[in-house]
Design an enzyme around this catalytic site. Structure first.
Site, short mmCIF file in Angstrom:
data_model
loop_
_atom_site.label_atom_id
_atom_site.label_comp_id
_atom_site.label_asym_id
_atom_site.label_seq_id
_atom_site.Cartn_x
_atom_site.Cartn_y
_atom_site.Cartn_z
N CYS A 112 -2.63 -16.14 69.69
CA CYS A 112 -2.32 -16.49 68.29
C CYS A 112 -1.46 -15.43 67.62
O CYS A 112 -0.88 -15.69 66.56
CB CYS A 112 -3.60 -16.68 67.50
SG CYS A 112 -4.68 -17.93 68.22
N HIS A 253 -2.00 -15.85 60.01
CA HIS A 253 -2.41 -16.80 61.03
C HIS A 253 -3.58 -17.63 60.49
O HIS A 253 -4.57 -17.08 60.00
CB HIS A 253 -2.82 -16.06 62.30
CG HIS A 253 -3.50 -16.93 63.30
ND1 HIS A 253 -2.98 -18.14 63.69
CD2 HIS A 253 -4.66 -16.78 63.98
CE1 HIS A 253 -3.80 -18.69 64.57
NE2 HIS A 253 -4.82 -17.89 64.76
N ASN A 283 -6.02 -24.56 63.80
CA ASN A 283 -5.46 -23.34 64.39
C ASN A 283 -4.41 -23.74 65.42
O ASN A 283 -4.74 -24.26 66.47
CB ASN A 283 -6.61 -22.55 65.04
CG ASN A 283 -6.15 -21.28 65.71
OD1 ASN A 283 -4.95 -21.07 65.93
ND2 ASN A 283 -7.09 -20.41 66.04
O1 UT7 Z 1 -7.10 -17.26 66.49
C1 UT7 Z 1 -8.33 -16.78 66.89
C2 UT7 Z 1 -9.03 -17.98 67.43
N1 UT7 Z 1 -10.39 -18.15 67.15
C3 UT7 Z 1 -10.97 -18.01 65.95
O2 UT7 Z 1 -10.41 -17.65 64.96
C4 UT7 Z 1 -12.42 -18.36 65.87
C5 UT7 Z 1 -13.20 -17.42 65.02
N2 UT7 Z 1 -14.54 -17.90 64.84
C6 UT7 Z 1 -14.82 -18.93 64.01
O3 UT7 Z 1 -13.94 -19.49 63.40
C7 UT7 Z 1 -16.26 -19.32 63.85
O4 UT7 Z 1 -17.07 -18.43 64.57
C8 UT7 Z 1 -16.55 -20.78 64.32
C9 UT7 Z 1 -15.93 -21.75 63.34
C10 UT7 Z 1 -16.01 -21.01 65.71
C11 UT7 Z 1 -18.03 -21.01 64.32
O5 UT7 Z 1 -18.58 -20.76 63.04
P1 UT7 Z 1 -19.85 -19.83 62.88
O6 UT7 Z 1 -20.19 -19.82 61.46
O7 UT7 Z 1 -19.54 -18.50 63.52
O8 UT7 Z 1 -20.93 -20.62 63.67
P2 UT7 Z 1 -21.80 -20.12 64.92
O9 UT7 Z 1 -20.97 -20.02 66.14
O10 UT7 Z 1 -22.56 -18.92 64.47
O11 UT7 Z 1 -22.76 -21.35 65.07
C12 UT7 Z 1 -23.70 -21.71 64.05
C13 UT7 Z 1 -24.39 -22.99 64.47
C14 UT7 Z 1 -24.87 -22.96 65.91
O12 UT7 Z 1 -26.11 -23.64 65.98
P3 UT7 Z 1 -27.47 -22.81 66.09
O13 UT7 Z 1 -27.32 -21.96 67.32
O14 UT7 Z 1 -27.53 -22.00 64.83
O15 UT7 Z 1 -28.48 -23.89 66.19
C15 UT7 Z 1 -23.82 -23.76 66.65
O16 UT7 Z 1 -24.33 -24.36 67.81
O17 UT7 Z 1 -23.46 -24.09 64.39
C16 UT7 Z 1 -23.44 -24.79 65.63
N3 UT7 Z 1 -22.12 -25.35 65.83
C17 UT7 Z 1 -21.76 -26.54 65.35
N4 UT7 Z 1 -22.39 -27.46 64.62
C18 UT7 Z 1 -21.73 -28.58 64.26
C19 UT7 Z 1 -21.09 -24.80 66.51
N5 UT7 Z 1 -20.04 -25.63 66.47
C20 UT7 Z 1 -20.41 -26.72 65.77
C21 UT7 Z 1 -19.77 -27.91 65.38
N6 UT7 Z 1 -20.46 -28.80 64.63
N7 UT7 Z 1 -18.50 -28.18 65.70
#
Ligand code: UT7
Length: 326
Positions: A112, A253, A283
């Site tokens: 990215c 970004h 993204n």
């Molecule tokens: O250019 C660089 C590329 N990447 C990025 O920029 C990604 C950076 N990270 C993020 O944007 C965030 O970490 C995410 C959007 C990917 C995830 O958000 P988060 O607030 O960090 O969520 P998390 O990974 O801590 O997950 C929280 C909960 C989990 O459930 P449990 O374990 O608390 O029961 C996940 O399983 O949300 C769940 N979850 C979802 N639920 C519904 C993860 N993905 C999803 C989804 N829909 N798509």
């Protein structure tokens, strides 16, 4: 001499994938995606569209704005991690399609942050006088390496391309002032595509294991991203004798609205100065920064001399920030 951006262009494929459609593909909701990321929809390349095709449309728009004949481009750099094929580069394919025979052309792999890395290289050539007309792109079709069964990643990505044309200027108050790049290679496992390279060549097992798709530890990426974007932005400001109050606009970004909000908050820069479009594109990896720059430019945001703080971070982890004066 400095290198001045004299044209911008971008392109997003016509097919739009909404959060409502994703609700039918994986266990997710529109509300979760909007609250956690800010994304509402993303554009997906058509089956016959590859990265260099997206790049071609962005490039022709930027060249048109710069009033530059594609044949006169001397250097083409494309930031991408999804070239049309492992080799040759997407830049080489693009050069051929533009009917250009003059430019040396190559890709830069910094995920990215690819367009910032590409811009930094082209800047050195143009500012040194070695090249007069450079074409710099960020272009990716990340949805081709997206696992549509993995809700952690498939809600995030979209396809697109953005381009800028650089020419030299004698006016030190305009153009790219400085770009500051960083890499922390020890963190690569948190965001990578394991299969298809020399470590794990393509095999049936690899495909069965979904190892040819992007793997990400979102929480770790998030934490590193906010800190890295803040630190490199402060580094870029200090290098130019500026404080955050001197920033007219931010082009960042578009990974996650919460990452950007947190970064702007730490820098004490009002969110209104940062052009946002991840709501409609998601993204788009290397395409994100030049696409965002193009939208803000075409909306008339920038005046000659406007100070723009640019920043990006991606797999590697690779990141950077810089100051551009329009
Ligand atoms: O250019 C660089 C590329 N990447 C990025 O920029 C990604 C950076 N990270 C993020 O944007 C965030 O970490 C995410 C959007 C990917 C995830 O958000 P988060 O607030 O960090 O969520 P998390 O990974 O801590 O997950 C929280 C909960 C989990 O459930 P449990 O374990 O608390 O029961 C996940 O399983 O949300 C769940 N979850 C979802 N639920 C519904 C993860 N993905 C999803 C989804 N829909 N798509």
């Amino acid at each position: 001499m400095r290198s001045l951006i004299v044209g911008t262009g971008s392109y997003a494929p016509s097919r739009i994938l909404t959060n409502a459609e994703l609700e039918k593909m994986v266990d997710t909701t529109d509300q979760w995606i909007v609250e956690r990321t800010g994304i509402r929809e993303r554009h997906i390349a058509a089956p016959e569209e590859a990265t260099s095709d997206l790049a071609y449309h962005a490039a022709t728009r930027a060249l048109e704005q710069a009033r530059l004949d594609p044949k006169d481009v001397e250097m083409i750099v494309v930031g991408t991690v999804t070239p049309d094929m492992p080799f040759p580069s997407a830049a080489a394919v693009l050069q051929g399609r533009l009917g250009n025979k003059k430019a040396f052309a190559f890709d830069v792999s910094a995920a990215c942050a690819g367009s910032l890395y590409a811009l930094s290289i082209a800047d050195r050539y143009v500012a040194s006088g070695a090249v007069k007309n450079a074409l710099v792109l960020g272009a990716d079709t990340l949805t081709r390496i997206t696992d549509w069964t993995d809700r952690n990643t498939c809600i995030l990505f979209g396809d697109g391309a953005g381009a800028v044309v650089l020419r030299p200027t004698d006016d030190p108050r305009r153009g790219i002032q400085s770009l500051h790049l960083h890499t922390d290679g020890a963190t690569w496992p948190i965001l990578h595509q394991p299969g298809g390279g020399s470590r794990h060549p393509i095999s049936q097992k690899l495909i069965d294991d979904h190892s040819h798709f992007v793997k990400m530890n979102g929480r770790e990426v998030f934490k590193i991203a906010v800190r890295a974007l803040e630190d490199s932005s402060l580094e870029a400001l200090a290098a130019n004798g500026m404080t955050t109050g001197d920033v007219d606009f931010v082009i960042a970004h578009q990974a996650n609205k919460r990452i950007l909000d947190a970064t702007l908050d730490r820098l004490e820069i009002p969110a209104s100065k940062c052009w946002m479009n991840l709501e409609k594109y998601g993204n788009t990896s290397a395409a994100s920064v030049p696409t965002t720059l193009d939208e803000a430019n075409r909306a008339g945001w920038f005046k000659p001399g406007s100070s723009i703080l640019v920043m990006a971070i991606g797999g590697g982890m690779a990141w950077g920030a810089g100051i551009i004066r329009w």
